[in-house]
Design an enzyme around this catalytic site. Structure first.
Site, short mmCIF file in Angstrom:
data_model
loop_
_atom_site.label_atom_id
_atom_site.label_comp_id
_atom_site.label_asym_id
_atom_site.label_seq_id
_atom_site.Cartn_x
_atom_site.Cartn_y
_atom_site.Cartn_z
N LYS A 112 0.82 -1.22 0.00
CA LYS A 112 0.00 0.00 0.00
C LYS A 112 0.85 1.26 0.00
O LYS A 112 0.42 2.30 -0.49
CB LYS A 112 -0.89 0.03 1.24
CG LYS A 112 -1.73 -1.18 1.44
CD LYS A 112 -2.83 -1.24 0.44
CE LYS A 112 -3.66 -2.49 0.63
NZ LYS A 112 -4.77 -2.56 -0.27
C1 LIG Z 1 -1.07 -7.77 2.33
C2 LIG Z 1 -2.14 -7.69 1.30
N1 LIG Z 1 -2.12 -8.56 0.29
C3 LIG Z 1 -3.07 -8.54 -0.66
C4 LIG Z 1 -4.11 -7.64 -0.62
C5 LIG Z 1 -5.11 -7.63 -1.72
O1 LIG Z 1 -4.89 -6.55 -2.58
P1 LIG Z 1 -6.09 -5.94 -3.40
O2 LIG Z 1 -7.10 -5.49 -2.38
O3 LIG Z 1 -5.52 -4.81 -4.16
O4 LIG Z 1 -6.62 -7.03 -4.24
C6 LIG Z 1 -4.18 -6.73 0.43
C7 LIG Z 1 -5.26 -5.73 0.55
O5 LIG Z 1 -5.43 -4.89 -0.23
C8 LIG Z 1 -3.14 -6.73 1.38
O6 LIG Z 1 -3.15 -5.82 2.36
N1 LIG Z 2 -6.64 -5.19 1.88
C1 LIG Z 2 -6.95 -3.81 1.97
C2 LIG Z 2 -8.40 -3.56 1.76
C3 LIG Z 2 -8.66 -2.18 1.20
O1 LIG Z 2 -8.16 -2.15 -0.08
P1 LIG Z 2 -7.94 -0.86 -0.94
O2 LIG Z 2 -6.86 -1.24 -1.88
O3 LIG Z 2 -9.21 -0.55 -1.59
O4 LIG Z 2 -7.53 0.27 -0.05
C4 LIG Z 2 -6.43 -3.28 3.30
O5 LIG Z 2 -5.41 -3.75 3.74
O6 LIG Z 2 -7.00 -2.41 3.88
#
Ligand SMILES: Cc1ncc(COP(=O)(O)O)c(C=O)c1O
Ligand SMILES: N[C@@H](CCOP(=O)(O)O)C(=O)O
Length: 465
Positions: A112
Protein backbone atom coordinates in the site's frame (compact mmCIF):
# COMPACT_ATOMS: atom_id res chain seq x y z
CA UNK A 1 -6.86 13.17 -20.15
CA UNK A 2 -10.41 12.79 -18.75
CA UNK A 3 -11.70 10.27 -16.23
CA UNK A 4 -15.13 8.66 -16.55
CA UNK A 5 -17.29 6.66 -14.16
CA UNK A 6 -17.79 2.90 -14.48
CA UNK A 7 -21.54 3.54 -14.11
CA UNK A 8 -21.70 6.08 -16.92
CA UNK A 9 -23.85 8.69 -15.16
CA UNK A 10 -21.34 11.03 -13.47
CA UNK A 11 -19.55 13.96 -15.12
CA UNK A 12 -16.08 13.30 -16.52
CA UNK A 13 -13.25 14.80 -14.45
CA UNK A 14 -9.61 15.81 -14.74
CA UNK A 15 -6.95 13.74 -12.94
CA UNK A 16 -6.81 16.16 -10.01
CA UNK A 17 -10.60 16.25 -9.66
CA UNK A 18 -10.85 12.45 -9.83
CA UNK A 19 -8.10 12.07 -7.22
CA UNK A 20 -9.73 14.54 -4.82
CA UNK A 21 -13.28 13.26 -5.45
CA UNK A 22 -12.99 9.54 -4.65
CA UNK A 23 -16.20 7.74 -5.55
CA UNK A 24 -18.10 9.08 -8.56
CA UNK A 25 -21.47 10.65 -7.75
CA UNK A 26 -23.29 7.83 -9.55
CA UNK A 27 -21.66 5.32 -7.18
CA UNK A 28 -19.09 4.23 -9.78
CA UNK A 29 -15.31 4.27 -9.89
CA UNK A 30 -13.30 6.65 -12.03
CA UNK A 31 -11.14 5.22 -14.85
CA UNK A 32 -9.23 6.95 -17.65
CA UNK A 33 -11.34 7.51 -20.74
CA UNK A 34 -8.45 6.20 -22.82
CA UNK A 35 -5.31 4.47 -21.58
CA UNK A 36 -2.08 6.01 -22.85
CA UNK A 37 0.28 3.51 -24.44
CA UNK A 38 4.04 3.03 -24.50
CA UNK A 39 5.93 1.61 -27.47
CA UNK A 40 8.22 -1.40 -27.11
CA UNK A 41 11.22 0.97 -27.47
CA UNK A 42 9.92 3.22 -24.70
CA UNK A 43 9.41 0.20 -22.45
CA UNK A 44 12.86 -1.19 -23.28
CA UNK A 45 14.36 2.19 -22.34
CA UNK A 46 13.11 1.73 -18.76
CA UNK A 47 15.62 -1.09 -18.14
CA UNK A 48 18.28 -0.02 -15.67
CA UNK A 49 16.41 3.15 -14.64
CA UNK A 50 15.66 3.95 -11.00
CA UNK A 51 12.20 3.19 -9.58
CA UNK A 52 11.59 6.94 -9.39
CA UNK A 53 12.41 7.46 -13.07
CA UNK A 54 10.13 4.60 -14.07
CA UNK A 55 7.35 6.05 -11.88
CA UNK A 56 7.69 9.36 -13.70
CA UNK A 57 7.60 7.79 -17.18
CA UNK A 58 4.63 5.53 -16.43
CA UNK A 59 2.45 7.95 -14.45
CA UNK A 60 3.05 11.28 -16.14
CA UNK A 61 0.77 10.70 -19.18
CA UNK A 62 -2.13 9.99 -16.77
CA UNK A 63 -1.67 13.09 -14.67
CA UNK A 64 -1.14 15.32 -17.74
CA UNK A 65 -0.52 18.90 -16.61
CA UNK A 66 -1.73 18.50 -13.00
CA UNK A 67 1.91 19.06 -11.99
CA UNK A 68 4.86 20.32 -14.02
CA UNK A 69 7.57 17.76 -14.77
CA UNK A 70 9.76 19.34 -12.12
CA UNK A 71 7.03 19.34 -9.46
CA UNK A 72 6.09 15.77 -10.22
CA UNK A 73 9.70 14.55 -10.02
CA UNK A 74 9.98 16.24 -6.61
CA UNK A 75 6.80 14.61 -5.32
CA UNK A 76 8.02 11.20 -6.50
CA UNK A 77 11.39 11.71 -4.81
CA UNK A 78 9.69 12.61 -1.52
CA UNK A 79 7.31 9.64 -1.81
CA UNK A 80 9.91 6.93 -2.18
CA UNK A 81 12.83 8.46 -0.27
CA UNK A 82 11.81 6.79 2.99
CA UNK A 83 11.72 3.26 1.57
CA UNK A 84 14.07 0.78 3.21
CA UNK A 85 15.48 -0.68 -0.02
CA UNK A 86 17.41 1.18 -2.70
CA UNK A 87 15.52 -0.69 -5.45
CA UNK A 88 12.20 0.18 -3.71
CA UNK A 89 10.61 -2.98 -5.21
CA UNK A 90 13.38 -5.61 -5.45
CA UNK A 91 12.92 -8.90 -7.27
CA UNK A 92 14.27 -12.12 -5.81
CA UNK A 93 14.34 -15.46 -7.55
CA UNK A 94 12.37 -18.30 -5.94
CA UNK A 95 12.96 -20.98 -8.60
CA UNK A 96 13.80 -21.19 -12.31
CA UNK A 97 11.59 -18.60 -14.01
CA UNK A 98 9.66 -17.78 -10.80
CA UNK A 99 10.39 -14.44 -9.13
CA UNK A 100 9.08 -12.70 -6.04
CA UNK A 101 8.46 -8.95 -6.16
CA UNK A 102 9.05 -7.63 -2.65
CA UNK A 103 6.61 -4.78 -2.12
CA UNK A 104 7.05 -4.46 1.63
CA UNK A 105 10.01 -2.13 2.09
CA UNK A 106 7.92 1.01 2.57
CA UNK A 107 7.24 2.76 5.88
CA UNK A 108 4.30 0.52 6.92
CA UNK A 109 5.62 -2.74 5.47
CA UNK A 110 2.97 -3.44 2.81
CA UNK A 111 2.49 -2.73 -0.90
CA UNK A 112 0.00 0.00 0.00
CA UNK A 113 2.90 2.38 0.69
CA UNK A 114 3.81 2.48 -3.00
CA UNK A 115 0.56 4.22 -3.85
CA UNK A 116 -0.28 5.90 -0.57
CA UNK A 117 3.04 7.74 -0.32
CA UNK A 118 2.72 9.30 -3.77
CA UNK A 119 -0.99 10.13 -3.56
CA UNK A 120 -0.26 11.61 -0.14
CA UNK A 121 2.25 13.93 -1.80
CA UNK A 122 -0.04 14.74 -4.72
CA UNK A 123 -3.08 15.41 -2.53
CA UNK A 124 -1.07 17.67 -0.20
CA UNK A 125 0.24 19.64 -3.18
CA UNK A 126 -3.31 20.01 -4.56
CA UNK A 127 -4.62 21.11 -1.14
CA UNK A 128 -1.83 23.65 -0.76
CA UNK A 129 -2.92 25.20 -4.06
CA UNK A 130 -6.64 25.22 -3.28
CA UNK A 131 -6.43 26.09 0.43
CA UNK A 132 -9.13 23.49 1.13
CA UNK A 133 -9.51 21.21 4.15
CA UNK A 134 -10.67 17.61 3.65
CA UNK A 135 -11.85 14.64 5.65
CA UNK A 136 -10.34 11.36 4.52
CA UNK A 137 -12.36 8.32 5.51
CA UNK A 138 -10.83 4.94 4.75
CA UNK A 139 -11.93 1.32 5.13
CA UNK A 140 -9.25 -1.23 5.80
CA UNK A 141 -8.76 -4.93 6.33
CA UNK A 142 -5.41 -4.04 7.87
CA UNK A 143 -2.89 -2.46 5.53
CA UNK A 144 -4.53 0.48 3.75
CA UNK A 145 -5.30 2.03 7.14
CA UNK A 146 -1.76 2.23 8.45
CA UNK A 147 -0.41 3.34 5.07
CA UNK A 148 -2.99 6.16 4.96
CA UNK A 149 -2.22 7.23 8.51
CA UNK A 150 1.49 7.30 7.72
CA UNK A 151 0.90 9.40 4.60
CA UNK A 152 -1.46 11.99 6.17
CA UNK A 153 -0.70 12.12 9.90
CA UNK A 154 -0.01 15.52 11.42
CA UNK A 155 -1.40 17.59 8.52
CA UNK A 156 -3.45 20.69 9.47
CA UNK A 157 -5.85 20.52 6.55
CA UNK A 158 -6.67 16.80 6.68
CA UNK A 159 -8.58 14.66 9.18
CA UNK A 160 -8.10 10.93 8.74
CA UNK A 161 -10.70 8.42 9.95
CA UNK A 162 -9.88 4.75 9.46
CA UNK A 163 -12.54 2.06 9.90
CA UNK A 164 -11.21 -1.43 10.48
CA UNK A 165 -13.07 -4.63 11.40
CA UNK A 166 -12.84 -5.08 15.17
CA UNK A 167 -10.85 -8.21 16.08
CA UNK A 168 -10.12 -9.14 12.47
CA UNK A 169 -6.72 -7.56 11.83
CA UNK A 170 -3.37 -8.73 13.20
CA UNK A 171 -2.06 -7.14 16.39
CA UNK A 172 0.75 -5.42 14.50
CA UNK A 173 -1.72 -4.03 11.95
CA UNK A 174 -4.01 -2.81 14.74
CA UNK A 175 -1.20 -1.16 16.66
CA UNK A 176 0.07 0.54 13.52
CA UNK A 177 -3.34 2.22 13.29
CA UNK A 178 -4.07 2.89 16.96
CA UNK A 179 -0.74 4.16 18.29
CA UNK A 180 -0.49 7.31 16.23
CA UNK A 181 -0.08 10.38 18.48
CA UNK A 182 -1.28 12.97 15.97
CA UNK A 183 -4.64 14.64 16.70
CA UNK A 184 -5.82 14.43 13.09
CA UNK A 185 -5.79 10.60 13.14
CA UNK A 186 -8.84 8.63 14.33
CA UNK A 187 -8.94 4.82 14.41
CA UNK A 188 -12.45 3.35 14.46
CA UNK A 189 -12.92 -0.36 15.27
CA UNK A 190 -16.19 -1.31 13.58
CA UNK A 191 -18.27 -4.24 14.80
CA UNK A 192 -18.37 -6.03 11.47
CA UNK A 193 -16.10 -7.30 8.71
CA UNK A 194 -14.17 -5.39 6.05
CA UNK A 195 -17.09 -5.52 3.61
CA UNK A 196 -19.21 -3.73 6.23
CA UNK A 197 -16.55 -1.02 6.58
CA UNK A 198 -16.24 -0.59 2.81
CA UNK A 199 -19.99 -0.47 2.31
CA UNK A 200 -20.31 2.21 5.03
CA UNK A 201 -17.60 4.19 3.27
CA UNK A 202 -19.47 4.02 -0.03
CA UNK A 203 -22.72 4.94 1.77
CA UNK A 204 -20.97 8.05 3.10
CA UNK A 205 -19.92 9.02 -0.42
CA UNK A 206 -23.47 8.42 -1.66
CA UNK A 207 -24.91 10.65 1.11
CA UNK A 208 -24.26 13.92 -0.74
CA UNK A 209 -25.20 16.18 2.19
CA UNK A 210 -22.65 14.46 4.43
CA UNK A 211 -20.08 14.20 1.66
CA UNK A 212 -20.23 17.92 0.91
CA UNK A 213 -20.47 18.98 4.55
CA UNK A 214 -17.25 17.23 5.61
CA UNK A 215 -15.45 17.56 2.23
CA UNK A 216 -15.09 13.80 2.06
CA UNK A 217 -12.10 12.32 0.25
CA UNK A 218 -11.07 8.70 -0.20
CA UNK A 219 -7.71 7.00 -0.28
CA UNK A 220 -8.90 3.45 -0.76
CA UNK A 221 -8.41 2.05 -4.23
CA UNK A 222 -11.72 3.78 -5.01
CA UNK A 223 -9.26 6.60 -5.75
CA UNK A 224 -7.84 6.20 -9.26
CA UNK A 225 -4.51 7.65 -8.08
CA UNK A 226 -4.01 4.57 -5.89
CA UNK A 227 -4.41 2.18 -8.81
CA UNK A 228 -2.23 4.29 -11.08
CA UNK A 229 0.73 4.31 -8.70
CA UNK A 230 0.58 0.52 -8.50
CA UNK A 231 1.00 0.21 -12.29
CA UNK A 232 4.62 1.30 -11.92
CA UNK A 233 6.03 -1.85 -10.31
CA UNK A 234 4.58 -4.05 -13.06
CA UNK A 235 6.84 -2.15 -15.47
CA UNK A 236 9.90 -2.03 -13.20
CA UNK A 237 9.77 -5.78 -12.52
CA UNK A 238 8.82 -6.92 -16.03
CA UNK A 239 11.72 -5.08 -17.66
CA UNK A 240 14.09 -6.70 -15.14
CA UNK A 241 13.15 -10.14 -16.44
CA UNK A 242 13.29 -9.29 -20.13
CA UNK A 243 10.18 -7.36 -21.16
CA UNK A 244 9.35 -6.08 -23.72
CA UNK A 245 11.43 -8.73 -25.53
CA UNK A 246 9.57 -11.55 -23.77
CA UNK A 247 6.18 -11.99 -22.17
CA UNK A 248 5.80 -12.05 -18.39
CA UNK A 249 2.98 -13.33 -16.14
CA UNK A 250 2.03 -12.05 -12.70
CA UNK A 251 0.33 -13.74 -9.76
CA UNK A 252 -1.30 -11.30 -7.37
CA UNK A 253 -2.69 -12.05 -3.89
CA UNK A 254 -6.11 -10.49 -4.35
CA UNK A 255 -8.96 -9.10 -2.28
CA UNK A 256 -10.26 -5.72 -3.41
CA UNK A 257 -8.78 -6.24 -6.92
CA UNK A 258 -6.89 -2.92 -7.01
CA UNK A 259 -3.44 -4.43 -7.28
CA UNK A 260 -4.21 -6.88 -10.07
CA UNK A 261 -6.25 -4.27 -11.90
CA UNK A 262 -3.12 -2.10 -11.96
CA UNK A 263 -1.50 -5.02 -13.83
CA UNK A 264 -4.34 -4.95 -16.33
CA UNK A 265 -3.71 -1.24 -16.93
CA UNK A 266 0.00 -1.98 -17.44
CA UNK A 267 -1.02 -4.51 -20.09
CA UNK A 268 -3.33 -1.97 -21.75
CA UNK A 269 -0.39 0.44 -21.85
CA UNK A 270 1.60 -2.07 -23.90
CA UNK A 271 3.51 -4.13 -21.33
CA UNK A 272 3.57 -7.68 -22.74
CA UNK A 273 1.79 -9.44 -19.90
CA UNK A 274 0.73 -12.99 -20.70
CA UNK A 275 -1.52 -13.90 -17.76
CA UNK A 276 -2.69 -12.03 -14.66
CA UNK A 277 -3.39 -14.70 -12.06
CA UNK A 278 -5.80 -13.86 -9.25
CA UNK A 279 -4.75 -15.64 -6.04
CA UNK A 280 -7.40 -15.86 -3.31
CA UNK A 281 -7.43 -17.28 0.19
CA UNK A 282 -10.36 -19.33 1.53
CA UNK A 283 -12.57 -16.31 0.78
CA UNK A 284 -12.54 -17.36 -2.84
CA UNK A 285 -15.42 -15.46 -4.45
CA UNK A 286 -13.18 -14.18 -7.27
CA UNK A 287 -11.77 -17.64 -7.97
CA UNK A 288 -15.29 -19.12 -8.03
CA UNK A 289 -16.36 -16.35 -10.38
CA UNK A 290 -13.50 -17.06 -12.80
CA UNK A 291 -14.00 -20.85 -12.62
CA UNK A 292 -17.76 -21.10 -12.81
CA UNK A 293 -19.25 -17.61 -13.13
CA UNK A 294 -20.37 -17.88 -9.51
CA UNK A 295 -19.99 -14.42 -7.93
CA UNK A 296 -22.08 -15.22 -4.85
CA UNK A 297 -21.45 -14.01 -1.32
CA UNK A 298 -21.19 -16.78 1.26
CA UNK A 299 -20.06 -14.73 4.28
CA UNK A 300 -16.43 -13.86 4.99
CA UNK A 301 -14.48 -16.40 7.06
CA UNK A 302 -11.57 -14.95 9.07
CA UNK A 303 -8.26 -16.31 7.78
CA UNK A 304 -4.52 -16.10 8.50
CA UNK A 305 -4.28 -13.68 5.56
CA UNK A 306 -6.80 -11.20 6.98
CA UNK A 307 -6.14 -8.37 4.54
CA UNK A 308 -7.70 -10.53 1.83
CA UNK A 309 -10.84 -11.40 3.81
CA UNK A 310 -13.09 -9.63 1.33
CA UNK A 311 -16.17 -10.63 -0.66
CA UNK A 312 -17.29 -7.37 -2.20
CA UNK A 313 -14.25 -6.74 -4.32
CA UNK A 314 -14.44 -3.05 -5.14
CA UNK A 315 -12.20 -2.87 -8.21
CA UNK A 316 -13.72 -5.91 -9.84
CA UNK A 317 -16.20 -3.26 -10.99
CA UNK A 318 -13.42 -1.65 -13.03
CA UNK A 319 -12.56 -5.04 -14.60
CA UNK A 320 -16.24 -5.61 -15.38
CA UNK A 321 -16.43 -2.18 -17.04
CA UNK A 322 -13.71 -3.20 -19.52
CA UNK A 323 -15.22 -6.69 -19.94
CA UNK A 324 -18.53 -5.04 -20.91
CA UNK A 325 -16.92 -2.74 -23.50
CA UNK A 326 -17.26 0.22 -21.11
CA UNK A 327 -21.03 -0.10 -20.86
CA UNK A 328 -21.85 1.76 -17.63
CA UNK A 329 -25.49 0.63 -17.63
CA UNK A 330 -24.47 -3.06 -17.72
CA UNK A 331 -22.06 -2.52 -14.81
CA UNK A 332 -24.68 -0.60 -12.84
CA UNK A 333 -27.18 -3.40 -13.20
CA UNK A 334 -24.64 -6.03 -11.99
CA UNK A 335 -23.79 -3.88 -8.99
CA UNK A 336 -27.48 -3.41 -8.16
CA UNK A 337 -27.97 -7.17 -8.43
CA UNK A 338 -25.08 -7.78 -6.02
CA UNK A 339 -26.47 -5.27 -3.54
CA UNK A 340 -29.99 -6.67 -3.71
CA UNK A 341 -29.38 -10.41 -3.95
CA UNK A 342 -25.75 -10.96 -2.87
CA UNK A 343 -24.72 -12.42 -6.23
CA UNK A 344 -24.55 -11.86 -9.97
CA UNK A 345 -23.92 -13.79 -13.18
CA UNK A 346 -21.79 -12.32 -15.92
CA UNK A 347 -22.80 -12.57 -19.59
CA UNK A 348 -20.88 -15.10 -21.70
CA UNK A 349 -19.20 -12.36 -23.74
CA UNK A 350 -18.02 -10.47 -20.67
CA UNK A 351 -16.82 -13.68 -19.05
CA UNK A 352 -14.82 -14.49 -22.19
CA UNK A 353 -13.29 -11.00 -22.07
CA UNK A 354 -12.24 -11.51 -18.44
CA UNK A 355 -10.72 -14.91 -19.27
CA UNK A 356 -8.62 -13.33 -22.02
CA UNK A 357 -6.57 -11.60 -19.33
CA UNK A 358 -7.09 -13.30 -15.99
CA UNK A 359 -6.65 -16.76 -14.50
CA UNK A 360 -7.24 -17.65 -10.88
CA UNK A 361 -6.37 -20.03 -8.10
CA UNK A 362 -6.80 -20.36 -4.34
CA UNK A 363 -4.91 -21.49 -1.27
CA UNK A 364 -6.75 -22.69 1.82
CA UNK A 365 -5.40 -22.14 5.33
CA UNK A 366 -3.33 -25.31 5.50
CA UNK A 367 -1.83 -24.82 2.04
CA UNK A 368 -0.89 -21.26 2.97
CA UNK A 369 1.00 -22.44 6.07
CA UNK A 370 2.69 -25.26 4.15
CA UNK A 371 3.80 -22.76 1.48
CA UNK A 372 5.35 -20.48 4.12
CA UNK A 373 7.36 -23.43 5.45
CA UNK A 374 8.34 -24.90 2.07
CA UNK A 375 9.35 -21.55 0.56
CA UNK A 376 11.62 -20.91 3.54
CA UNK A 377 13.26 -24.32 3.13
CA UNK A 378 13.57 -24.22 -0.65
CA UNK A 379 14.32 -20.54 -1.32
CA UNK A 380 15.27 -19.04 2.06
CA UNK A 381 12.46 -16.47 1.75
CA UNK A 382 10.14 -15.92 4.72
CA UNK A 383 6.72 -15.04 3.33
CA UNK A 384 3.75 -13.31 4.92
CA UNK A 385 0.54 -15.38 4.58
CA UNK A 386 -0.83 -13.20 1.74
CA UNK A 387 2.34 -13.59 -0.27
CA UNK A 388 2.26 -17.34 0.47
CA UNK A 389 -1.22 -17.54 -1.07
CA UNK A 390 0.29 -15.89 -4.14
CA UNK A 391 3.35 -18.12 -4.27
CA UNK A 392 1.25 -21.30 -4.06
CA UNK A 393 -1.03 -20.16 -6.86
CA UNK A 394 1.94 -18.84 -8.88
CA UNK A 395 3.69 -22.20 -8.80
CA UNK A 396 0.49 -24.06 -9.71
CA UNK A 397 -0.06 -21.79 -12.69
CA UNK A 398 3.54 -21.92 -13.81
CA UNK A 399 3.44 -25.70 -14.13
CA UNK A 400 1.20 -25.15 -17.18
CA UNK A 401 3.35 -22.37 -18.67
CA UNK A 402 6.91 -23.02 -17.52
CA UNK A 403 8.49 -21.02 -20.35
CA UNK A 404 6.91 -17.67 -19.35
CA UNK A 405 8.58 -15.96 -16.37
CA UNK A 406 6.20 -15.69 -13.42
CA UNK A 407 6.42 -12.77 -11.01
CA UNK A 408 4.48 -13.25 -7.78
CA UNK A 409 3.76 -10.14 -5.74
CA UNK A 410 4.86 -10.28 -2.09
CA UNK A 411 2.39 -7.83 -0.64
CA UNK A 412 3.37 -7.54 3.03
CA UNK A 413 6.29 -8.09 5.37
CA UNK A 414 6.09 -11.30 7.41
CA UNK A 415 6.58 -9.30 10.64
CA UNK A 416 3.05 -7.90 10.25
CA UNK A 417 1.70 -11.42 10.88
CA UNK A 418 4.14 -12.91 13.40
CA UNK A 419 1.76 -15.51 14.87
CA UNK A 420 0.74 -17.05 11.56
CA UNK A 421 4.32 -17.00 10.28
CA UNK A 422 5.72 -18.53 13.48
CA UNK A 423 3.05 -21.25 13.52
CA UNK A 424 3.94 -22.16 9.95
CA UNK A 425 7.71 -21.85 10.00
CA UNK A 426 8.89 -21.85 13.62
CA UNK A 427 10.41 -18.41 13.07
CA UNK A 428 8.98 -15.27 14.65
CA UNK A 429 9.91 -12.44 12.27
CA UNK A 430 11.08 -9.32 14.16
CA UNK A 431 9.80 -5.85 13.36
CA UNK A 432 12.35 -3.48 11.80
CA UNK A 433 14.25 -1.44 14.46
CA UNK A 434 12.29 1.76 13.74
CA UNK A 435 9.10 -0.03 14.88
CA UNK A 436 10.63 -2.08 17.65
CA UNK A 437 8.65 -0.26 20.38
CA UNK A 438 5.28 -0.80 18.69
CA UNK A 439 4.07 -3.11 21.46
CA UNK A 440 4.92 -0.53 24.17
CA UNK A 441 3.13 2.41 22.56
CA UNK A 442 -0.30 3.29 23.99
CA UNK A 443 -3.35 2.73 21.83
CA UNK A 444 -6.15 5.18 20.98
CA UNK A 445 -9.23 3.69 19.31
CA UNK A 446 -13.00 4.05 19.38
CA UNK A 447 -15.21 0.98 19.06
CA UNK A 448 -18.22 1.75 16.87
CA UNK A 449 -21.32 -0.22 15.86
CA UNK A 450 -21.71 -1.17 12.23
CA UNK A 451 -24.09 1.71 11.70
CA UNK A 452 -23.86 4.57 9.21
CA UNK A 453 -25.47 7.22 11.42
CA UNK A 454 -23.23 6.36 14.38
CA UNK A 455 -20.11 6.55 12.21
CA UNK A 456 -21.16 9.83 10.64
CA UNK A 457 -21.90 11.32 14.08
CA UNK A 458 -18.40 10.46 15.30
CA UNK A 459 -16.79 11.91 12.19
CA UNK A 460 -18.80 15.15 12.45
CA UNK A 461 -18.05 15.52 16.13
CA UNK A 462 -14.31 14.76 15.94
CA UNK A 463 -13.56 16.95 12.95
CA UNK A 464 -15.32 19.90 14.61
CA UNK A 465 -12.93 19.80 17.58
C1 LIG B 1 -1.07 -7.77 2.33
C2 LIG B 1 -2.14 -7.69 1.30
N1 LIG B 1 -2.12 -8.56 0.29
C3 LIG B 1 -3.07 -8.54 -0.66
C4 LIG B 1 -4.11 -7.64 -0.62
C5 LIG B 1 -5.11 -7.63 -1.72
O1 LIG B 1 -4.89 -6.55 -2.58
P1 LIG B 1 -6.09 -5.94 -3.40
O2 LIG B 1 -7.10 -5.49 -2.38
O3 LIG B 1 -5.52 -4.81 -4.16
O4 LIG B 1 -6.62 -7.03 -4.24
C6 LIG B 1 -4.18 -6.73 0.43
C7 LIG B 1 -5.26 -5.73 0.55
O5 LIG B 1 -5.43 -4.89 -0.23
C8 LIG B 1 -3.14 -6.73 1.38
O6 LIG B 1 -3.15 -5.82 2.36
N1 LIG C 1 -6.64 -5.19 1.88
C1 LIG C 1 -6.95 -3.81 1.97
C2 LIG C 1 -8.40 -3.56 1.76
C3 LIG C 1 -8.66 -2.18 1.20
O1 LIG C 1 -8.16 -2.15 -0.08
P1 LIG C 1 -7.94 -0.86 -0.94
O2 LIG C 1 -6.86 -1.24 -1.88
O3 LIG C 1 -9.21 -0.55 -1.59
O4 LIG C 1 -7.53 0.27 -0.05
C4 LIG C 1 -6.43 -3.28 3.30
O5 LIG C 1 -5.41 -3.75 3.74
O6 LIG C 1 -7.00 -2.41 3.88
Amino acid sequence: MRYISTRGQAPSLSFEEAMMTGLARDGGLYVPETVPTMTADEIAALAGKSYEEIAFAVMKPFIADTFTDEEFRELIAKAYGSFGHIARAPLVQLAPNHFLLELFHGPTLAFKDFAMQIIGQMMQAALARSGKRITIVGATSGDTGSAAIEAFRGLDNVDVFIMYPHGRVSEVQRRQMTTSVEDNVHALAVEGDFDDCQSKLKDMFNDFDFRDEVHLAGVNSINWGRVLAQVVYYFSSAVSVGAPHRKVSFTVPTGNFGDIFAGFIAKQMGLPIDRLVIATNQNDILHRCMESNDYAKKGVKPSISPSMDIEVSSNFERALFWAHDKDGAAVSSLMDELKNSGSFRISDNAMAALCENYDSGKADEETTSITIASTLTESGELLCPHSAVGVHVGYAHQRHNPEVPMITLATAHPAKFPDAVENASGIRPPLPPRMADLYERSERVTQVPNDLAALQAIIRERRAR
